[in-house]
Write a protein that holds these residues in place. Structure first.
Motif, mmCIF file in Angstrom:
data_model
loop_
_atom_site.group_PDB
_atom_site.id
_atom_site.type_symbol
_atom_site.label_atom_id
_atom_site.label_comp_id
_atom_site.label_asym_id
_atom_site.label_seq_id
_atom_site.Cartn_x
_atom_site.Cartn_y
_atom_site.Cartn_z
ATOM 1 N N UNK A 241 0.701 -1.151 -0.016
ATOM 2 C CA UNK A 241 0.019 0.023 0.097
ATOM 3 C C UNK A 241 0.800 1.181 -0.042
ATOM 4 N N UNK A 242 2.195 1.126 0.207
ATOM 5 C CA UNK A 242 2.980 2.242 0.449
ATOM 6 C C UNK A 242 3.497 2.816 -1.063
ATOM 7 N N UNK A 243 3.545 3.898 -1.411
ATOM 8 C CA UNK A 243 4.257 4.531 -2.565
ATOM 9 C C UNK A 243 5.407 5.312 -2.146
ATOM 10 N N UNK A 244 6.307 5.614 -3.232
ATOM 11 C CA UNK A 244 7.460 6.450 -2.944
ATOM 12 C C UNK A 244 7.588 7.740 -3.867
ATOM 13 N N UNK A 245 8.342 8.659 -3.526
ATOM 14 C CA UNK A 245 8.762 9.700 -4.307
ATOM 15 C C UNK A 245 10.094 9.918 -3.901
ATOM 16 N N UNK A 246 10.921 9.359 -4.793
ATOM 17 C CA UNK A 246 12.431 9.653 -4.798
ATOM 18 C C UNK A 246 12.836 10.845 -5.233
ATOM 19 N N UNK A 247 13.659 11.588 -3.950
ATOM 20 C CA UNK A 247 14.091 13.205 -4.637
ATOM 21 C C UNK A 247 15.702 12.864 -5.099
ATOM 22 N N UNK A 248 16.241 12.020 -4.516
ATOM 23 C CA UNK A 248 17.787 11.713 -4.933
ATOM 24 C C UNK A 248 18.195 10.324 -4.695
ATOM 25 N N UNK A 249 18.698 9.747 -5.651
ATOM 26 C CA UNK A 249 19.240 8.241 -5.598
ATOM 27 C C UNK A 249 20.595 8.252 -6.414
ATOM 28 N N UNK A 250 21.644 8.518 -5.483
ATOM 29 C CA UNK A 250 23.009 8.525 -6.036
ATOM 30 C C UNK A 250 23.579 7.168 -5.610
ATOM 31 N N UNK A 251 23.334 5.974 -6.516
ATOM 32 C CA UNK A 251 23.713 4.684 -6.116
ATOM 33 C C UNK A 251 25.416 4.332 -6.395
ATOM 34 N N UNK A 252 25.887 5.040 -5.443
ATOM 35 C CA UNK A 252 27.522 4.588 -5.270
ATOM 36 C C UNK A 252 27.687 4.857 -3.567
ATOM 37 N N UNK B 266 28.581 -4.011 -3.707
ATOM 38 C CA UNK B 266 29.199 -4.937 -4.336
ATOM 39 C C UNK B 266 28.277 -5.818 -5.405
ATOM 40 N N UNK B 267 28.405 -5.505 -6.689
ATOM 41 C CA UNK B 267 27.594 -6.142 -7.624
ATOM 42 C C UNK B 267 28.057 -7.552 -7.809
#
Length: 152
Positions: free
Chosen positions: A45-56, A83-84
């Motif tokens: 039931x939750x939704x998200x608003x991403x403001x920043x996503x700096x994947x490192x 670690x991919x």
């Protein structure tokens, strides 16, 4: 902002896992790509608003979780290790404070063990959410499985 020193102890941890029917690289993509992550992150039931996503490592993840009935919950995290395709670790900078270790293990062709390990600084902090978070993590895993089905 400096993250607190997380102390490893079984009393300070919440661990949840599930085996999903998807290859490890696809599961990692569902976690690393914000266009997929925003679709499944959080309980039912939750939704998200991403403001920043700096994947490192050192990058920030800022988002708002919108509750199904009411409430908007600001979240801020900093990625500490990536670690991919096996591990994503971040520290929450908003309360409740904990380190999240998201682990992926290739267990067979097209099957991945997916796990959450939430590490708190104190047993008291862990116990504040332990009673309900296990069920909420299961809802999160359900949503991940649904998202993976759309990615295949």
């Amino acid at each position: 902002m400096v993250t607190p020193p997380f102390i490893l102890s079984p009393d300070n941890e919440i661990v949840s896992s599930r085996i999903v029917d998807a290859a490890i690289d696809l599961v990692f993509e569902a976690c690393a790509n914000p266009s997929h992550l925003e679709n499944w992150w959080g309980p039912a039931g939750f939704t998200n608003t991403f403001e920043e996503f700096d994947f490192r490592p050192g990058g920030r993840w800022k988002f708002i979780m919108h509750g199904p009935d009411k409430g908007n919950y600001q979240n801020e995290c900093i990625f500490s290790e990536i670690i991919y395709p096996k591990l994503i670790t971040w520290d929450r900078l908003s309360k409740p404070l904990f380190r999240m270790e998201l682990s992926l293990t290739d267990i067979a062709p097209g099957k991945t063990k997916f796990g959450f390990r939430m590490i708190f600084n104190t047993t008291e902090e862990c116990n504040k959410i332990k009673s309900f978070v296990m069920d909420k993590n299961e809802e999160n895993f359900d949503r991940l499985e649904h998202e993976l089905e759309t990615m295949i």
